[in-house]
Motif scaffolding. Sequence first.
Motif, short mmCIF file in Angstrom:
data_model
loop_
_atom_site.label_atom_id
_atom_site.label_comp_id
_atom_site.label_asym_id
_atom_site.label_seq_id
_atom_site.Cartn_x
_atom_site.Cartn_y
_atom_site.Cartn_z
N ARG A 169 17.17 -4.86 -16.64
CA ARG A 169 15.98 -5.07 -17.46
C ARG A 169 14.90 -4.08 -17.04
N LEU A 170 14.34 -3.37 -18.01
CA LEU A 170 13.26 -2.40 -17.77
C LEU A 170 11.98 -2.92 -18.42
N ARG A 171 10.90 -2.88 -17.68
CA ARG A 171 9.61 -3.33 -18.20
C ARG A 171 8.56 -2.27 -17.91
N SER A 172 7.76 -1.97 -18.92
CA SER A 172 6.65 -1.03 -18.71
C SER A 172 5.49 -1.75 -18.03
N ARG A 173 4.82 -1.05 -17.15
CA ARG A 173 3.69 -1.64 -16.44
C ARG A 173 2.53 -0.66 -16.43
N LEU A 174 1.35 -1.15 -16.80
CA LEU A 174 0.15 -0.31 -16.76
C LEU A 174 -0.22 0.02 -15.33
N VAL A 175 -0.62 1.25 -15.09
CA VAL A 175 -1.15 1.60 -13.77
C VAL A 175 -2.65 1.33 -13.76
N THR A 176 -3.23 1.34 -12.58
CA THR A 176 -4.64 0.94 -12.43
C THR A 176 -5.57 1.81 -13.25
N THR A 177 -5.31 3.11 -13.28
CA THR A 177 -6.20 4.01 -14.03
C THR A 177 -6.21 3.68 -15.51
N THR A 178 -5.06 3.27 -16.06
CA THR A 178 -5.00 2.90 -17.48
C THR A 178 -5.85 1.67 -17.75
N LEU A 216 1.47 4.07 3.42
CA LEU A 216 1.91 2.80 3.99
C LEU A 216 1.99 1.70 2.94
N ARG A 217 1.08 1.78 1.98
CA ARG A 217 1.06 0.75 0.94
C ARG A 217 2.34 0.77 0.10
N PHE A 218 2.93 1.96 -0.06
CA PHE A 218 4.19 2.04 -0.80
C PHE A 218 5.27 1.19 -0.13
N LYS A 219 5.31 1.22 1.22
CA LYS A 219 6.37 0.55 1.96
C LYS A 219 6.03 -0.88 2.34
N HIS A 220 4.76 -1.16 2.58
CA HIS A 220 4.36 -2.45 3.14
C HIS A 220 3.27 -3.07 2.27
N LEU A 221 3.59 -3.29 1.01
CA LEU A 221 2.60 -3.76 0.05
C LEU A 221 1.98 -5.09 0.47
N ILE A 222 2.75 -5.95 1.12
CA ILE A 222 2.27 -7.28 1.48
C ILE A 222 1.15 -7.21 2.52
N PHE A 223 1.05 -6.10 3.26
CA PHE A 223 0.05 -5.97 4.30
C PHE A 223 -1.25 -5.35 3.79
N PHE A 224 -1.39 -5.19 2.48
CA PHE A 224 -2.56 -4.51 1.94
C PHE A 224 -3.26 -5.39 0.91
N GLY A 225 -4.60 -5.27 0.88
CA GLY A 225 -5.41 -6.00 -0.07
C GLY A 225 -5.49 -5.27 -1.40
N PRO A 226 -6.23 -5.84 -2.34
CA PRO A 226 -6.31 -5.24 -3.68
C PRO A 226 -6.95 -3.87 -3.71
N SER A 231 -9.56 9.55 -0.31
CA SER A 231 -8.25 10.11 0.05
C SER A 231 -7.13 9.13 -0.28
N ARG A 232 -7.39 7.85 -0.08
CA ARG A 232 -6.38 6.83 -0.38
C ARG A 232 -6.03 6.85 -1.87
N TYR A 233 -7.05 6.90 -2.72
CA TYR A 233 -6.80 6.89 -4.16
C TYR A 233 -6.20 8.21 -4.63
N PHE A 234 -6.69 9.31 -4.06
CA PHE A 234 -6.15 10.62 -4.46
C PHE A 234 -4.67 10.69 -4.12
N THR A 235 -4.31 10.26 -2.92
CA THR A 235 -2.90 10.26 -2.52
C THR A 235 -2.10 9.32 -3.40
N TRP A 236 -2.67 8.15 -3.67
CA TRP A 236 -1.99 7.16 -4.51
C TRP A 236 -1.71 7.72 -5.90
N LEU A 237 -2.70 8.37 -6.49
CA LEU A 237 -2.52 8.94 -7.83
C LEU A 237 -1.52 10.09 -7.82
N HIS A 238 -1.57 10.88 -6.74
CA HIS A 238 -0.68 12.04 -6.66
C HIS A 238 0.77 11.62 -6.46
#
Length: 861
Positions: free
Chosen positions: A759-768, A523-533, A656-663
């Motif tokens: 324009r392409l910009r690299s962005r660090l992911v949370t694990t990095t 859900l966070r992929f589609k509705h980012l505004i509805f989710f906290g950090p 499960s949320r993080y595992f799915t997010w990373l996968h």
Amino acid sequence: MSANSRIRAVAKFFFEGDRKFFVKGVTYGPFKPDADGSYLGRPDQVDVDLALMREVGLNLMRIYHAPPRWFLDRCANAGMRVIVTLPWAKHIEFLRDRKARRQIVESVRVAVNAYAGHPAIFGYLVGNEISSTMVRWLGVRRVAEFIEELIRIGRAIDPNTLFSYATYPPTEYLLPPNVDFCCFNVYLHDQRDFENYLLRLQNLTEERPLILGEFGMDTIRHSQEEQAEMLSWHVDSVVKCGLAGTIFFTWTDEWFTGGQDISDWAFGIVTRQRTPKKSFYALKGRLGQENSALPHRSLPRAPFVSVIVCSYNGGRTLAACLDSLGRLNYPDYEIILVDDGSTDDTRDIAEQFLHVRYIYQENHGLSHARNTGAAAAKGEVFAYTDSDCMADVDWLYYLIGTLLSGDYAGVGGPNVPPPAQNWIQACVAAAPGGPSHVLLTDIVAEHVPGCNMAFYRWAFENIRGFDAEYHKAGDDVDFCWRLQQAGCVIAFSATAIVWHHRRFTLRAFLKQQDGYGEAESLLRFKHLIFFGPTGTAKWRGQIYGTPRFSWFINRPVIYHGIFGEGFFQSIYPTPQSEVAAYLSSIEWFALTIFLFGLGIFLPALRIVPYLMCGGTLCVALSYMVRTAIEPKFDTVHARLLVMFLALVQPLVRGWSRYFTWLHFKRTPRSVIRAHEYLPMDGNATGSRGRQIFWSEEGRDRHFLLGAIFQLLEEEGWRYSTDTGWNEWDIQIYGNFWWSVVLQTVTEYHGSGKCLTRVRLRSRLVTTTVILNLVALALLVYRQLNISHVDLWFIISYLLFVIFLVTRARALKSRVAELVDLAAHRAGLERMVRRDKKAKLESTPEVQVPMDVVDSVSSDRR
């Protein structure tokens, strides 16, 4: 009437045996006391009154003093039940006077003991309308606890009788949690205001029956016609709002209180001489003669409803589900069962129900099954429930009634756990994380659970049904959010109930929470505004059915009015505590473990993780104390298990949320390593971070984005699309370390000439980020604790940084290749310099419609 015909409170309704019992009551007395001290009149007058009451359709009397035995016997013979209001000195400072307190307790004990087991007794009200100023003086919590104590005393004597307390709008917050039903005395003469207040009370009382203890109109200050009209719409409103009954005030104009006859009020349905008023005949037509039947009001219309049940290996509860759906009190509906590739006896069970349309499909997940059911449905309305649910007989009646009552696209209702089969299931039902509804107002919902919801066909088709990405859960949340983003409103009906079995074992419960965590990540992929950090949903509305963390913070707020004399003194429930959510989150747990490890090297920090553990334990303990467990399973070890589940549930869900997010935020390595074939006249050199494309045929950024989406899907990239809240168009997930965000703009130069910039910009992911912080912390700690510069640590970290930079450049270069190929497909020419274009060899052009982007408005994995 026998002792075996006792009334039971089950969720929002009363039952007599297996039939609903709708309270159609009236208050009776008090009259001038006789020589024996009875306030209920002469036996011969009682017989006359009982006959008239039965004629009008009443089935219950509420009295305000302890009755003589002959009175209860006569009521039982007439088929009339009795609610006894136990009187005591509530006008004094009863909690501070120990003698008064003991007398109150003893009076309750004596009264209940005197009538224990009598078949006429419906229940007891252990108090009535303690003044709001006295409650404010004594303290809301202390008064509520005293009422709870009185109920416990009475229930210990007569456990098969119902107990409650009669409150009123100035003390609407006085809701002891151990009552069997909720009783409010309400006098509102405007129907719209009255119904709005009833809907508020329905949500405040949650999963308990709600009745009105008093309602009436004075025929001295108003006419009999006005009284008859108001009591008529009163019955309609009570039924419409799903109450379990109502009690009219009062039977006769004859009334004795405060040591004197009252002659300047005339609330009776009959006069002092027992002559029926016009309201008598109005109620006779409204209430009907069936003793306990709900006086159904006709719906404005009854649209054809397709009830869709989706099942995957749900044979254990499927028969009960289909049986309940076959008994619905609704004139025009069909039942569709979608079997999502079950391997148990689902097909055999379905064949036993000839009225059910059975559809089998390969296992594609819950969302796909719901769409399959909708495709086969014939109804104007689609109503969804699950195979582990049992619908109340009036489920569709209340759902459709609410749906038709306003400009709504859909409607939902609560899901209530049925009686548990063992103590484990009772604990699972009481544990956090179960499906619940989220309300924006008393009738408008932000979210309704998928096991109890209905939508118009046009609303379903407008947003193209359920998203098949959701295989286990989350489809209902996504559907509700998309429907609201399309400008539609979802209603809520507190009495459109389904009985929803909670998981039968701890393993099944944890597996369910694992599925919910996966759904939250998707859900966070589609509705980012509805989710906290931390990745948990941020609801705008109020989540119902969950105990609040309120030992120190987030206590309910009560508006008492000036000097504590407000007529409607509202309680505002606490929202979900963000502090409690953080203290029990997997992020907090991970930080605690990290600080435990850091404390090995820094002794000054060793106390910190222990304090953090204490905060987490406080949340679990608060949940253990405040949660409601089914009484027969409410033991010490059951509450300890609930505390354990309160600790474990957010960890399982978060993992499960993080595992799915990373996968799902990692594109397969084989996709990244592959390269695009770009036939060109010479090499197209230039910056990989910025690209420019030219078209003289009006092909702007929308054509390019459409082609990019097609390539991403064809090659198997993971990506997210702008939902309207981002500064980029597409975020492309690459390796474990980086993602790339893509942004486009088009310059329009007239005559169909378009210049599109990318324009392409690299962005660090949370694990990095996390790994870099840990590495830097260890590096700093190492340097602070040695007398020389440790080059090995520094060189190792620098090599790690170089590795990250090379991975970022490789990913950006690969995405740039993809953009070049997409531009070629879309018919755009790459510009290397202002005066030179990179000419691509002519290849078959793929036409990309401009509406491709609109069709890809949601995030993709």
